[in-house]
Design a protein around this motif. Structure first.
Motif, PDB file in Angstrom:
ATOM      1  N   GLN A   1      -6.147   7.651  -8.033  1.00  0.00           N
ATOM      2  CA  GLN A   1      -4.772   7.356  -7.649  1.00  0.00           C
ATOM      3  C   GLN A   1      -4.643   5.875  -7.299  1.00  0.00           C
ATOM      4  O   GLN A   1      -5.631   5.176  -7.108  1.00  0.00           O
ATOM      5  N   ALA A   2      -3.393   5.407  -7.202  1.00  0.00           N
ATOM      6  CA  ALA A   2      -3.153   4.004  -6.883  1.00  0.00           C
ATOM      7  C   ALA A   2      -3.516   3.725  -5.429  1.00  0.00           C
ATOM      8  O   ALA A   2      -3.063   4.418  -4.515  1.00  0.00           O
TER       9      ALA A   2
ATOM     10  N   ASN B   1       4.591   6.325   0.721  1.00  0.00           N
ATOM     11  CA  ASN B   1       3.855   7.030  -0.321  1.00  0.00           C
ATOM     12  C   ASN B   1       3.812   6.136  -1.560  1.00  0.00           C
ATOM     13  O   ASN B   1       4.346   5.026  -1.568  1.00  0.00           O
ATOM     14  N   GLU B   2       3.185   6.646  -2.623  1.00  0.00           N
ATOM     15  CA  GLU B   2       3.025   5.823  -3.829  1.00  0.00           C
ATOM     16  C   GLU B   2       4.369   5.484  -4.459  1.00  0.00           C
ATOM     17  O   GLU B   2       4.579   4.361  -4.938  1.00  0.00           O
TER      18      GLU B   2
ATOM     19  N   THR C   1       0.832  -1.203   0.000  1.00  0.00           N
ATOM     20  CA  THR C   1       0.000   0.000   0.000  1.00  0.00           C
ATOM     21  C   THR C   1       0.872   1.260   0.000  1.00  0.00           C
ATOM     22  O   THR C   1       2.012   1.235   0.469  1.00  0.00           O
ATOM     23  N   PRO C   2       0.342   2.379  -0.482  1.00  0.00           N
ATOM     24  CA  PRO C   2       1.105   3.635  -0.474  1.00  0.00           C
ATOM     25  C   PRO C   2       1.250   4.249   0.908  1.00  0.00           C
ATOM     26  O   PRO C   2       2.005   5.203   1.077  1.00  0.00           O
TER      27      PRO C   2
ATOM     28  N   GLY D   1      -3.066   0.601  -4.226  1.00  0.00           N
ATOM     29  CA  GLY D   1      -2.161  -0.449  -3.810  1.00  0.00           C
ATOM     30  C   GLY D   1      -1.631  -1.206  -5.016  1.00  0.00           C
ATOM     31  O   GLY D   1      -2.050  -0.982  -6.156  1.00  0.00           O
TER      32      GLY D   1
ATOM     33  N   ALA E   1       5.894   2.733  -2.567  1.00  0.00           N
ATOM     34  CA  ALA E   1       5.172   1.486  -2.801  1.00  0.00           C
ATOM     35  C   ALA E   1       5.565   0.865  -4.135  1.00  0.00           C
ATOM     36  O   ALA E   1       5.735  -0.357  -4.245  1.00  0.00           O
ATOM     37  N   ARG E   2       5.728   1.685  -5.167  1.00  0.00           N
ATOM     38  CA  ARG E   2       6.133   1.171  -6.475  1.00  0.00           C
ATOM     39  C   ARG E   2       7.536   0.562  -6.406  1.00  0.00           C
ATOM     40  O   ARG E   2       7.796  -0.496  -6.996  1.00  0.00           O
TER      41      ARG E   2
ATOM     42  N   THR F   1      -1.699  -3.015 -10.609  1.00  0.00           N
ATOM     43  CA  THR F   1      -2.004  -1.751  -9.936  1.00  0.00           C
ATOM     44  C   THR F   1      -3.498  -1.679  -9.650  1.00  0.00           C
ATOM     45  O   THR F   1      -4.315  -1.893 -10.541  1.00  0.00           O
TER      46      THR F   1
END
Length: 397
Positions: A326-327, A245-246, A229-230, A329, A249-250, A318
């Motif tokens: 927004q993403a 944050n995103e 998760t972000p 997760g 997470a990526r 995604t």
């Protein structure tokens, strides 16, 4: 060493597989587990074992909040078991713990029923402890320390201490509850579980009478996942570096995908890094889903799973948040196995094991209920609270 004889309440954990952990493991985790459900915008439906209605507060180890020895000097006596007192303060502590997270706490008759159920469990627990003394099955210090270390292993000392403080119990309180839980587990194994024998003929007879249960009308998918998760989830207590944050997470999910490509074990990575509190502890296991349920999940996951062969895992998926765009997760899904539709035969070892487990569990539930009744017949039990409820025509609190 004199064993503490104050009643203590331990709660049953609904998620753990019965075959994997004993009563003590189920009990102890209550103190460490934070309340609430996992926070995830998109999730696959999964198979979850729920307590049968009759199982609520019906086995000796459904207990979970410490009731300390100090309660023996305060509060009204609500029951006695062979002269050993159970106090109103004991019942109130467990009652408060039960209703703390309820959106609408019980009131009136429902509140009284809950207290009666709690008290009955305390009485049952005390009866089993007395039986353990006679059988020489009280938990040893070595057993208690081993279980304590097992429970503490996923946490830092600071995290563990914090959770004890949140529950307002000391380490000694916690160890006392573990000791009682292990003791009850040992008694039940000796007096009930060890005497259950499911024969091959039992399995054959059950299959003949319930053959249709083993005819799958649609394919079944056994799935596992690694989820990131972000934002850090406080309910996750593994060794992962939680994304803030995103972008984090990526990077994290890509790192995990690279490790999978390098041959790392999926379940181990899920246990150590996945941020889904409901599945991380089980190696990311999502259970088995029928194909119709899979169709209802997010398109990215559905399309990825359908293309997988058993043992394969997907690329990074995604999950978007429809409201924010927004993403929400990122996940990697593994197809553990796939069962085609059709009739299963008794010659299938999985069918035999499923029947054996089901018959064993049913028989165990029956024998435990009978065992408690036998203990009750041989004990001198006075339930003053129940009498008070009856005398007041249900108006007492």
């Amino acid at each position: 060493m004199q064993t503490c004889r104050c009643p203590c309440i331990l709660r049953w954990l609904r998620r753990q597989p019965r075959s994997d952990i004993g009563e003590a493991g189920k009990v102890a985790e209550l103190y460490i587990q934070l309340p609430g459900e996992g926070q995830r915008g998109h999730s696959l439906k999964r198979r979850i074992d729920f307590l049968r209605p009759t199982a609520l507060l019906a086995t000796a180890v459904l207990l979970g909040t410490f009731l300390g020895c100090k309660s023996q000097v305060s509060g009204d006596v609500v029951a006695t078991v062979d002269g050993r007192k159970i106090f109103r303060s004991d019942v109130d502590k467990y009652y408060d713990n039960q209703v703390a997270s309820a959106q609408q706490p019980p009131a009136g008759e429902q509140a009284t029923i809950l207290r009666l159920n709690i008290l009955r469990q305390l009485i049952d627990d005390e009866m089993v402890m007395r039986r353990a003394e006679k059988l020489g099955l009280l938990a040893t210090e070595e057993e208690v320390d081993r279980k304590l270390n097992e429970i503490k292993s996923p946490y830092t000392q600071q995290e563990f201490d914090k959770r004890l403080q949140e529950k307002k119990i000391t380490l000694e309180d916690f160890k006392r509850d573990i000791r009682r839980s292990i003791t009850v587990d040992k008694v039940m194994n000796k007096e009930v579980s060890s005497k259950i024998n499911v024969t091959d003929q039992d399995i054959t007879d059950y299959f003949a009478a319930h053959k249709s249960e083993f005819n799958l009308i649609e394919p079944q998918y056994h799935l596992a996942q690694i989820f990131v998760t972000p934002a850090p989830n406080p309910q996750v207590h593994n060794q992962n570096n939680k994304a803030q944050n995103e972008a984090d997470a990526r990077k994290k999910i890509q790192m995990l995908a690279n490790r999978l490509d390098s041959g790392d074990d999926f379940a181990t990575l899920a246990m150590n890094y996945s941020e889904d509190p409901e599945t991380a502890g089980n190696g990311g296991d999502l259970g088995t889903l029928p194909e119709s349920s899979l169709r209802n999940t997010d398109p990215g996951t559905r399309d990825a799973v359908i293309k997988l062969k058993p043992g394969q895992y997907s690329s990074i998926i995604t999950l978007g948040n429809p409201s924010t765009k927004q993403a929400a997760g990122f996940r990697i899904v593994k197809l553990v196995s796939k069962e085609p539709a059709g009739q299963r035969d008794l010659s299938d070892p999985r069918v035999q094991q499923a029947i054996r487990s089901q018959l064993h569990d049913r028989r165990e539930q029956l024998l435990k209920a009978a065992y408690y009744e036998v203990l009750r017949d041989s004990a001198k039990v006075e339930n003053y609270y129940a009498k008070k409820v009856l005398d007041s025509n249900g108006l007492t609190k």
